[in-house]
Design an enzyme around this catalytic site. Sequence first.
Site, mmCIF file in Angstrom:
data_model
loop_
_atom_site.group_PDB
_atom_site.id
_atom_site.type_symbol
_atom_site.label_atom_id
_atom_site.label_comp_id
_atom_site.label_asym_id
_atom_site.label_seq_id
_atom_site.Cartn_x
_atom_site.Cartn_y
_atom_site.Cartn_z
ATOM 1 N N HIS A 134 -3.776 -13.550 16.464
ATOM 2 C CA HIS A 134 -2.931 -14.304 17.386
ATOM 3 C C HIS A 134 -3.530 -14.280 18.792
ATOM 4 O O HIS A 134 -3.995 -13.236 19.262
ATOM 5 C CB HIS A 134 -1.535 -13.686 17.467
ATOM 6 C CG HIS A 134 -0.688 -13.908 16.266
ATOM 7 N ND1 HIS A 134 -0.936 -13.331 15.038
ATOM 8 C CD2 HIS A 134 0.441 -14.655 16.110
ATOM 9 C CE1 HIS A 134 0.001 -13.702 14.179
ATOM 10 N NE2 HIS A 134 0.851 -14.509 14.800
ATOM 11 N N ASN A 166 -8.407 -6.059 16.528
ATOM 12 C CA ASN A 166 -7.135 -6.772 16.432
ATOM 13 C C ASN A 166 -5.976 -5.831 16.125
ATOM 14 O O ASN A 166 -4.891 -5.968 16.686
ATOM 15 C CB ASN A 166 -7.220 -7.860 15.349
ATOM 16 C CG ASN A 166 -5.955 -8.687 15.255
ATOM 17 O OD1 ASN A 166 -5.383 -9.080 16.256
ATOM 18 N ND2 ASN A 166 -5.512 -8.943 14.028
#
Length: 306
Positions: A134, A166
Amino acid sequence: MSSLKASAAVFAAGMLSGAAAIYTLKERQRKPLRLDPLIPVAPHAGNAPSSASEILRYGMPRMLSDTSVHNGFISAYDRRTRNPAWVAEHLTSERLQSRVANRGKSVFHEDETVPAKYRALLRDYTRSGYDRGHQVPAADCKFSQVAMDETFILTNICPQVGDGFNRDYWAHFEDFCRRLTMHFRSVRILTGPLYLPRQFPDGKWRVQYEVIGTPANVAVPTHFYKIIIADQGVPGEVPTVGAFVLPNAPIDNDTPLTDFISSVDAIERSSGLELLSAIPPNRRRSLCSEIKCEIVVRFFEQQAKL
């Protein structure tokens, strides 16, 4: 359009154009360039130069950016790399305290507003070795199930290294951004990918990155940037700005966040984007001079970031 979408549109306009609203920008990008004179030159006109309209008789090459306004953020999609070029969001403590959405109900999905030949696909990430990372975190949009669902659209996603980035350091960095709302009334964030050169053994600099998918479609960024603009909502105040660039690679959690401090100018030159056009460089306070820029290590569920 909801009040949130309206404020988001105004925010993006100030950050990235300094004038036009985002829908106006989108329409301008999609309208054909008007070429004058419009009278074509005869096929055998000797040495006379062709008019612009004659040169481009069969179409004007255009590089389009698919700009979308969502409930919790705005994004611009880069059709060439199949990554967002930038995403913009606005955080407040009140919005973050609202926890209506359930992440378990959200699913990754393709952006069908992007023409099929330019679209990032779910299958591009299958067995790629990268997370669907994201750019605007789902955790920033808990105030609405619709808003959280929209963060799972692939025009908000980039291939990111999972372990060590991440699901680790990048997640802690996102948490740092949310915690800034304890110090500032408003926190606006621009996030996006970079494709930076590195020096090879022969002394030359090259840009080298992987492309995933079958066929290869989606570029894997070498780095990611965040530009943070924080303020207290006081008229005439000088906003506080911080710029960071992190490599898309495992980062030890003991690495100081200050190691990744960059500048808006450096990110503009690397991305080709004009950023913060509404804030002159001499009207920006330094974020890390006002607060301690450091991450707090939190252990997130491994699967939550996949």
